[in-house]
Design an enzyme around this catalytic site. Structure first.
Site, PDB file in Angstrom:
ATOM      1  N   ASP A   1       0.858  -1.178   0.000  1.00  0.00           N
ATOM      2  CA  ASP A   1       0.000   0.000   0.000  1.00  0.00           C
ATOM      3  C   ASP A   1       0.901   1.236   0.000  1.00  0.00           C
ATOM      4  OD1 ASP A   1      -2.359   1.589   0.380  1.00  0.00           O
ATOM      5  OD2 ASP A   1      -1.823   1.729   2.497  1.00  0.00           O
TER       6      ASP A   1
ATOM      7  N   ASP B   1      -0.352   5.041   0.931  1.00  0.00           N
ATOM      8  CA  ASP B   1      -0.655   6.027   1.980  1.00  0.00           C
ATOM      9  C   ASP B   1      -0.536   5.405   3.371  1.00  0.00           C
ATOM     10  OD1 ASP B   1      -2.010   8.621   0.569  1.00  0.00           O
ATOM     11  OD2 ASP B   1      -2.386   6.781  -0.565  1.00  0.00           O
TER      12      ASP B   1
END
Length: 403
Positions: free
Chosen positions: A191, A193
Site C-alpha cells: 500500500d 498512503d
C-alpha cells in the site's frame, strides 16, 4: 534406558570456545572407528560452540575413547548420555516460525512468549538471534503438538493471541508457517498512503482546497472499515473538484516517505524480489514513485481531469480492497510465482483482502481491523525496513546485501 532397537546408540554434547576443525575431527573419528553418525547439529553463539551428535557406537569401536581425547586436546567439554527415544517430544505436522523484535535483553518478553507456548504444548525446536550486538531480535521455530493437525482458523486464532501478547509486551511479532514458501518469497505488494509514505495524500490535497477536516474524517472512517471504500473515495474526490492538477502534482513531489522505505525496496530488489505498489491513491503520484524507485508495477486510481483541473470524479475501475487482492494474484501469475510466495504490506481496512490473499500479510502500524487478519504486526517500530527482520533476515544478512 536406550530403546532395545538401538542398544549402542548414544548422544554426544560438545561445548566450548569455537575453532575450526571440531566437527571435522569428530566425524573423522566416527568414520575411522566404524561408528555410525545418526544425526548432528551445532550452533555458535558469540564464539561459543554447542555441538550435539547422535552416534551408533558398537562395543568393538574405539570411537568414544578417541573422541574423549580429541575433545580434551581441543580444550572443549564432552558430555555423553544414552539415547532415549522418549527424551524428545515427537515433531508434529505443523511448525510455526515466530519472530520477535524489540527490547529483549531483560528476558521479560521472551519469558512470557515462551511460557505462552509451553502452556499450549508447543515445543521450541530452534532459536536464532537476528541481532548484531544487544539482543533485539529472535526467530523461534516452534512445533505444534504431535498428533494434532490444526485447521486454518485455529492457526489464525493462535496467531491472533500471540500478536495481542506482543502488543501487550511492547514488542513486534510475526507468526507464520515454517514451510518451503516462508523461505522462498519473491513478490511484495505494498500500500502507499501511511505505509510506503507518511500520512494520507488525499488529506493533504484537500487542504489545498480548504476541505481537509471533512476529507480526513471520511478517510479515518474508511480506514477503520466503518464505510465502504468506494463510497468514501467518491465523497472525498468530489471535494477536490476544480483543484488544478499542477498544484496536486507539486504537493506529491514534497510528500514524505516512511523512514526506511528506500532501503526496504533496495534490499528486496537486490535479493531478486519483484516489488510494486497497489494503492487506493492516485496515479499521478503512485506512477512517479514507481519511476523513482524502479519498481516493477504500480496500480492506483486515476483522477478525471478537464482543462487541467480535477473534475471530482475517478476514471475507470476503483482500486478497492477486492481489486487489491486481485492485483496481487495477477502479479503473481504475471511473474510466474505462486501466491504463497507473495508478501502484502498495508495499514487499513482497504488492505484486508490483500493481506488475507498473500502468502505473508504484514500489518504496518495498522488499524485494528487489519491486525486481526495479519500474519505479522509491526506497531513499535517506525521504519519500513524493519519488516526485513520480520521476514526472517538477520542483521548479518542485511549487512551482506548492503555491502
Amino acid at each position: 534406558m536406550a530403546g532395545p532397537e538401538h542398544p549402542d546408540r548414544i548422544v554426544l554434547h560438545i561445548a566450548g570456545t569455537d575453532r575450526p576443525g571440531v566437527t571435522a575431527r569428530l566425524t573423522e573419528i566416527i568414520a575411522e572407528e566404524n561408528a555410525g553418525l545418526v544425526d548432528i547439529g551445532q550452533s555458535v553463539l558469540h564464539g561459543y560452540l554447542m555441538l550435539s551428535a547422535i552416534v551408533d557406537m558398537p562395543p568393538s569401536s574405539n570411537a568414544l575413547r578417541k573422541v574423549l581425547f580429541a575433545v580434551a586436546d581441543l580444550g572443549l567439554r564432552l558430555e555423553v548420555s544414552p539415547y532415549r527415544t522418549e527424551a524428545a517430544p515427537p515433531i508434529g505436522p505443523t511448525a510455526l516460525a515466530v519472530t520477535v523484535l524489540g527490547p529483549l535483553h531483560d528476558g521479560g518478553a521472551a519469558a512470557k512468549i515462551t511460557r505462552f507456548m509451553a502452556e499450549r504444548s508447543m515445543n521450541i525446536r530452534e532459536i536464532r538471534s537476528l541481532s548484531d550486538a544487544e539482543l533485539d531480535g529472535l526467530e523461534l521455530i516452534v512445533d505444534l503438538p504431535a498428533g494434532t493437525t490444526p485447521r486454518a482458523d485455529e492457526i489464525r486464532a493462535l496467531r491472533g493471541k500471540l500478536l495481542a501478547l506482543g502488543i501487550e509486551l511492547g514488542v513486534d511479532l510475526a507468526v507464520q508457517r515454517d514451510d518451503i514458501f516462508r523461505r522462498n518469497k519473491r513478490l511484495v505488494c505494498m500500500d502507499v498512503d501511511s505505509t510506503f509514505m507518511k500520512g494520507e495524500l488525499i488529506d493533504e490535497l484537500a487542504d489545498l482546497v480548504g476541505k481537509k477536516p471533512e476529507v480526513a474524517a471520511i478517510t479515518a472512517r474508511a480506514m477503520r472499515g466503518e464505510i465502504d471504500f468506494k463510497q468514501a473515495l467518491a465523497e472525498r474526490v468530489l471535494l477536490l473538484k476544480d483543484l488544478p492538477l499542477e498544484r496536486a502534482k507539486s504537493l506529491s513531489r514534497s510528500a514524505e516517505l516512511t523512514p526506511g522505505a528506500d532501503r526496504f525496496v533496495h534490499v528486496l530488489r537486490s535479493l531478486g524480489y519483484k516489488v510494486g505498489l497497489v494503492s487506493g491513491g492516485f496515479s499521478f503520484f503512485v506512477d512517479e514513485l514507481k519511476a523513482r524507485f524502479g519498481l516493477d508495477f504500480a496500480i492506483s486510481n486515476e483522477l478525471e481531469v478537464e482543462n487541467e483541473r480535477l473534475t471530482g470524479r475517478v476514471r475507470g475501475a476503483v482500486v478497492d480492497g477486492e481489486r487489491k487482492a486481485q492485483v496481487l494474484k495477477d502479479m503473481a501469475q504475471a511473474f510466474n510465482f505462486r501466491v504463497e510466495q507473495s508478501v502484502a504490506v498495508g495499514d487499513g481496512a482497504n488492505d484486508v483482502r490483500m493481506l488475507e490473499t498473500a502468502g505473508l500479510g504484514i500489518a504496518f502500524r495498522a488499524k485494528p481491523k487489519l491486525q486481526e487478519v495479519a500474519d505479522m504486526s509491526l506497531n513499535h517500530h517506525e521504519r519500513l525496513d524493519t519488516l526485513l527482520y520480520l521476514m526472517g533476515y538477520s542483521a548479518r544478512d542485511l549487512r551482506e546485501v548492503s555491502g
